[in-house]
Each structure stands twice: as structure tokens, then as C-alpha cells.
Design an enzyme around this catalytic site. Structure first.
Site, PDB file in Angstrom:
ATOM      1  N   LYS A   1      39.011  44.297  50.114  1.00  0.00           N
ATOM      2  CA  LYS A   1      38.593  44.485  48.725  1.00  0.00           C
ATOM      3  C   LYS A   1      37.484  45.540  48.612  1.00  0.00           C
ATOM      4  O   LYS A   1      37.375  46.232  47.597  1.00  0.00           O
ATOM      5  CB  LYS A   1      38.163  43.152  48.114  1.00  0.00           C
ATOM      6  CG  LYS A   1      39.334  42.192  47.910  1.00  0.00           C
ATOM      7  CD  LYS A   1      40.388  42.787  46.952  1.00  0.00           C
ATOM      8  CE  LYS A   1      41.464  41.791  46.571  1.00  0.00           C
ATOM      9  NZ  LYS A   1      42.440  42.357  45.615  1.00  0.00           N
TER      10      LYS A   1
ATOM     11  N   THR B   1      42.758  30.060  38.389  1.00  0.00           N
ATOM     12  CA  THR B   1      44.207  30.208  38.290  1.00  0.00           C
ATOM     13  C   THR B   1      44.847  28.919  38.821  1.00  0.00           C
ATOM     14  O   THR B   1      44.189  28.130  39.519  1.00  0.00           O
ATOM     15  CB  THR B   1      44.705  31.385  39.151  1.00  0.00           C
ATOM     16  OG1 THR B   1      44.341  31.123  40.515  1.00  0.00           O
ATOM     17  CG2 THR B   1      44.056  32.703  38.725  1.00  0.00           C
TER      18      THR B   1
ATOM     19  N   TYR C   1      39.878  39.755  54.134  1.00  0.00           N
ATOM     20  CA  TYR C   1      40.023  39.847  52.679  1.00  0.00           C
ATOM     21  C   TYR C   1      38.881  40.660  52.067  1.00  0.00           C
ATOM     22  O   TYR C   1      39.110  41.590  51.286  1.00  0.00           O
ATOM     23  CB  TYR C   1      40.038  38.441  52.076  1.00  0.00           C
ATOM     24  CG  TYR C   1      40.193  38.424  50.571  1.00  0.00           C
ATOM     25  CD1 TYR C   1      41.426  38.659  49.983  1.00  0.00           C
ATOM     26  CD2 TYR C   1      39.098  38.174  49.736  1.00  0.00           C
ATOM     27  CE1 TYR C   1      41.577  38.640  48.606  1.00  0.00           C
ATOM     28  CE2 TYR C   1      39.233  38.158  48.358  1.00  0.00           C
ATOM     29  CZ  TYR C   1      40.479  38.394  47.800  1.00  0.00           C
ATOM     30  OH  TYR C   1      40.616  38.384  46.438  1.00  0.00           O
TER      31      TYR C   1
ATOM     32  N   ILE D   1      45.937  35.819  37.218  1.00  0.00           N
ATOM     33  CA  ILE D   1      45.258  36.893  36.493  1.00  0.00           C
ATOM     34  C   ILE D   1      46.265  37.914  35.959  1.00  0.00           C
ATOM     35  O   ILE D   1      46.160  38.363  34.813  1.00  0.00           O
ATOM     36  CB  ILE D   1      44.222  37.572  37.430  1.00  0.00           C
ATOM     37  CG1 ILE D   1      43.032  36.640  37.666  1.00  0.00           C
ATOM     38  CG2 ILE D   1      43.766  38.913  36.853  1.00  0.00           C
ATOM     39  CD1 ILE D   1      42.078  37.102  38.750  1.00  0.00           C
TER      40      ILE D   1
ATOM     41  N   ASN E   1      47.312  44.757  40.906  1.00  0.00           N
ATOM     42  CA  ASN E   1      46.644  43.463  40.945  1.00  0.00           C
ATOM     43  C   ASN E   1      47.137  42.568  42.072  1.00  0.00           C
ATOM     44  O   ASN E   1      46.450  41.632  42.469  1.00  0.00           O
ATOM     45  CB  ASN E   1      46.869  42.791  39.578  1.00  0.00           C
ATOM     46  CG  ASN E   1      46.502  41.340  39.578  1.00  0.00           C
ATOM     47  OD1 ASN E   1      45.324  41.017  39.690  1.00  0.00           O
ATOM     48  ND2 ASN E   1      47.485  40.461  39.459  1.00  0.00           N
TER      49      ASN E   1
END
Lengths: 250, 244
Positions: B154, B185, B150, B18, B87
Site C-alpha cells: 500500500k 465491510t 500488505y 468499498i 480498488n
């Protein structure tokens, strides 16, 4: 290349404020727009401001026969729709203790029923892969005294985009909600029932509640609608995009 | 004219996926981009592809000295900074019952602490009209097995933007969260395999994974003046995955 080259867009409530700024931006990006509004004079002025590639249809989204007339014009003129911005809304202010049935009915007739049928009746003309944008409001998640019917109607709008995302996914039509915060449009003075002094006071109060410290400009809201209308947002569907200077976010 | 003409941007985790797609899009829109990443080989390949308006700085967002070097390089070459796309992220999977202290530390060091200092250390170079974009995730609002550290990290990122919109009041700097869903990706395709990709596609209302360029397009929108009245917002770019 422009972002909406040769796209056909329908915008309800397109004669002033956010709808008008969006119509102008869409045309600048290459689209042909069909705008609706209830007053012919306002629509004519709007068309003059937009300058080119614009068709006007007088009508009220809460009257289903007006919507039929709108889409008949679109069909005749363009044959299809790529983009729909269901933007027409109503929002008089009334505290719970004083609100009338007429206030409640008008709010839901325009914001909920009108929007529901604006989208339903567009579907036969809609091109697969198109984009539908529903105008909600920051009030869909906020408590604002005097705005309970309005806020509830806008929460309903937000939820339409959830179900419709699934119902229209096989046609690759994306459905998103865009929720503006207080915006510098004539609506605060012309549609809410406030006096000019009250409207000015309300505008100041809103600004103090917004992290960016000011109301939005119609062109700023239009830029976000443009984003949702274009392929720039090709992986975005079912969202509620807040364009509110942070008002409902912090 | 591009919508980021003359702007200077930093993209952490910018060598691949990304971040790389966003770097390409930012440059196409007229920006000069510093990409920051841990692997020299990947950085070299990215800069070779991105051309003369890209620079690479090697480092990790969880190492504050590396961030100082990054912004030192930006300052030396351009003097100021318009856009930060924070990012860089980490996300290994462990189910509750198997979670180790190292797993939690690694996840939060990169995703939360790394994001905080990526932004804090950028501020002296930023001013009116600046835009900060944080990479969140659809995992920040959903539950998925083995993703607890995770997804919690976030969710933390999403909330950083709320506070920072207040902290940055009056500065003219906006901060928003971009939350991708399943994105194809190279790393994700390798990790998921054909079957895994099909599973993610089928969970997503749009019935496919995102192409990284689609995420890059949204980053460009948030970086540009087209989003000038947006701050503290979260923009989900997830094909509807976490929206319904």
C-alpha cells in the site's frame, strides 16, 4: 438537498481570495456565513458578491478582543456555529538574512496565535458534530526561499489539527487542515510585499513547479473546503488535505 | 443534477465492500459503472442491486488478459472512460518469520502489479478531465503486526500516484490515493468478529469504524470536478487513525 442546508459557518479572512470563494460556495450550498476581514470596504464588496445569507464583522484575528466581538455577533445572530474555516493568514516574504522581528511577529501573530484563538473562542458556540477546517499551505512541508517564517507557521497549523482532533473527539467535532498550493488570489500582489512584476514572475515560477502546470483557482480550493465542511467527509479527521496540483506531493 | 452526470467509471473490486459502495454512489451521481471482480455470484448480486447503469465483468486484476477484456467491454459499450477506481486489493496476514514467497507474490500481484496494469490499460480510453483513484490504506503509513507485505504494497500504491502525476502531466488526467482506515465491510466484520471490531474502533480517534458509504462519498469527491486541483494527493479516510 444542498450539502450545507441551514448550517452556520464562520470564515476568517473572508473578504477576498480563498475565503471569499469559500463563503460564496457555502452559501450556494445552503449555509449562512459570517465573514471577517480587516477592511470594512472589502467586506462590504464581499457581501455584495456573496449576495445573501452573509454577515460581516470587521476585525483582525491577532486581536483577541476582535475575536470576542466576532463571536458575540455570531451568538446574537445565530446562537451557534456548525462550521469554522480558520483561513485568515499573513505572509510577507523575507529571506533569513534580512527578516526583521516585526516580520516574524506578524507572521506568527496572525497565522499561529490568531488561528489558535479563533478556534478556542469558537468552541463555546460550536455544535457537537461540527467541522473545523484550518487553512495551512503546501509550504508546511516544502522549503521555499524567503518563506521560512510563513512555512514554519503553517507547519504549526498542521499540527494544531492533530492535537485538536483528540481534544474535540468526544464532541464529535472533526478538525482537518487544508493545504492549498499557489492560488490565483490577490494576496501574492497585495500582502507579500512583491511588486506587480515580481508577483507575475513568482506566479510563473510556481506554475512550473506544479505537476498540473498552473496555479489553483479560488473556487477549486473552496470546493475542497466544502468537502471537508460537509458530511461527505464524515470519516475524515486529523488529516492534511493537499489541494496543490501535486506541488508538494511528488 | 449529479456531479458525475454522464461519466463512465470502472471500479475494480467493485462487487462488494468499498468498491460496491462507491459504485452505488457513482451511479446515484449520474455515472455509468463497470464493476470488475473475481466471483460471478457476487457480481450478479451487485448488478441486480445497482440497476441498469451497472455492468459486471468477471476477472482478476493480476491477470492482464482479464484487464484487456474489461477495457474491451468498456470500449465496445461506451467508447471512452472518465473515472478509474483501482480498488481491488488482497491482504492476508503473516508475521515476519512465517512469510512465504506465495504470500508476497499474491499480495504484490494484486495490490501493486494489478494496480499498475489496471491504470495503464485504461489510459487509451481516457482524456482531459479524467480521474484515477487508487485505494491505499492507513496501513501504508503505519506498522501493524503480521501486515508487512500488505502495508509495503500500500505504501507502493501511494507512491505510484506521485510518479503518475508527473507521467500524466499535460494529459488533464488526475491521479489520487484514497486511504481508508478500518472500514466495516461485510468481509471485515466477518474476519474481525465483534471483539476485533471493537479493538479497531477504540484505536480510531472517531471511536468507530467507517461505514463503506463514507468511503464511497470520498471516492465521488475525488472522481468529480470538486477535486479539480488535486493530483498526487493522498486522502486519508481513517477517522484520524494514521494522522496523529
Amino acid at each position: 438537498m444542498k450539502k450545507l442546508e441551514d448550517k452556520v459557518a464562520v470564515i476568517t479572512g473572508g473578504s477576498s481570495g480563498i475565503g471569499l470563494a469559500t463563503a460564496k460556495r457555502f452559501v450556494e450550498e445552503g449555509a449562512h456565513v459570517v465573514i471577517t476581514g480587516r477592511r470594512e470596504k472589502d467586506l462590504k464588496e464581499a457581501a455584495a458578491f456573496i449576495e445573501r445569507n452573509v454577515t460581516t464583522v470587521v476585525g483582525d484575528v491577532s486581536h483577541l478582543e476582535d475575536l470576542d466581538r466576532l463571536y458575540a455577533v455570531v451568538k446574537e445572530k445565530h446562537g451557534h456555529i456548525d462550521i469554522l474555516f480558520a483561513n485568515a493568514g499573513a505572509g510577507t516574504i523575507a529571506p533569513l538574512a534580512a527578516a526583521t522581528e516585526a516580520h516574524f511577529d506578524q507572521t506568527f501573530d496572525v497565522n499561529v496565535k490568531g488561528l489558535f484563538f479563533t478556534v478556542q473562542k469558537a468552541l463555546p458556540l460550536f455544535k457537537d458534530g461540527g467541522s473545523i477546517i484550518l487553512n495551512s499551505s503546501v509550504s508546511n512541508v516544502l522549503g521555499l526561499p524567503g518563506f521560512s517564517a510563513y512555512a514554519a507557521s503553517k507547519a504549526a497549523v498542521r499540527n494544531f489539527s492533530r492535537a485538536w482532533t483528540l481534544e474535540l473527539k468526544d464532541r464529535k467535532i472533526r478538525v482537518n487542515t487544508m493545504s492549498p498550493g499557489p492560488t490565483e488570489t490577490p494576496a501574492l500582489e497585495t500582502t507579500t510585499g512583491l511588486t506587480p512584476e515580481q508577483a507575475e514572475q513568482a506566479a510563473g515560477q510556481f506554475a512550473s513547479q506544479i505537476p498540473m502546470g498552473r496555479r489553483g483557482k479560488p473556487e477549486e480550493i473552496a470546493a475542497a473546503v466544502m468537502f471537508l465542511a460537509s458530511d461527505e467527509s464524515s470519516f475524515i479527521t486529523g488529516v492534511d488535505l493537499a489541494v496543490d496540483g501535486g506541488m508538494a506531493q511528488v | 443534477m449529479g456531479k458525475l452526470e454522464g461519466k463512465v467509471a470502472v471500479i475494480t473490486g467493485g462487487a462488494t465492500g468499498i468498491g460496491r459502495a462507491a459504485a452505488k454512489r457513482f451511479i446515484d451521481e449520474g455515472a455509468f459503472v463497470f464493476i470488475f471482480g473475481r466471483r460471478q455470484e457476487a457480481l450478479d448480486a451487485a448488478v441486480a442491486d445497482l440497476g441498469p447503469n451497472a455492468r459486471a465483468v468477471k476477472g482478476s486484476v493480476s491477470d492482464l488478459a482479464d484487464l484487456d477484456r474489461l477495457y474491451g467491454a468498456v470500449k465496445a459499450e461506451h467508447g471512452s472512460l472518465d473515472i478509474v477506481f483501482a480498488n481491488a486489493g488482497a491482504g492476508s496476514q503473516l508475521r515476519l518469520g512465517e512469510i512465504t514467497a506465495e504470500h508476497v507474490d499474491e499480495t504484490f500481484d494484486t495490490n501493486v502489479k494489478g494496480t499498475i496494469f489496471t491504470v495503464q490499460k485504461a489510459l487509451p480510453l481516457m482524456g482531459e478531465g479524467g480521474s484515477i483513484i487508487l485505494t491505499g490504506s492507513s496501513a501504508g503509513t503505519t506498522g501493524a503486526s503480521a501486515m508487512s507485505a500488505y502495508s509495503a504494497s500500500k505504501a507502493a500504491v501511494r507512491n505510484l500516484a506521485r510518479t503518475w502525476a508527473e507521467d500524466l502531466k499535460g494529459s488533464g488526467i488526475r491521479v489520487n490515493v484514497l486511504s481508508p482506515g478500518a472500514t466495516a465491510t461485510e468481509l471485515a466484520k466477518e474476519a474481525l468478529g465483534e471483539e476485533g471490531q471493537k479493538v479497531f474502533a477504540s484505536m480510531t480517534p472517531l471511536q468507530r469504524m467507517a461505514d463503506p458509504t463514507e468511503i464511497g462519498a470520498v471516492a465521488a469527491f475525488l472522481a468529480s470536478s470538486d477535486s479539480s486541483f488535486m493530483t498526487a494527493s493522498e486522502v486519508a479516510v481513517d477517522g484520524g487513525l494514521a494522522q496523529l
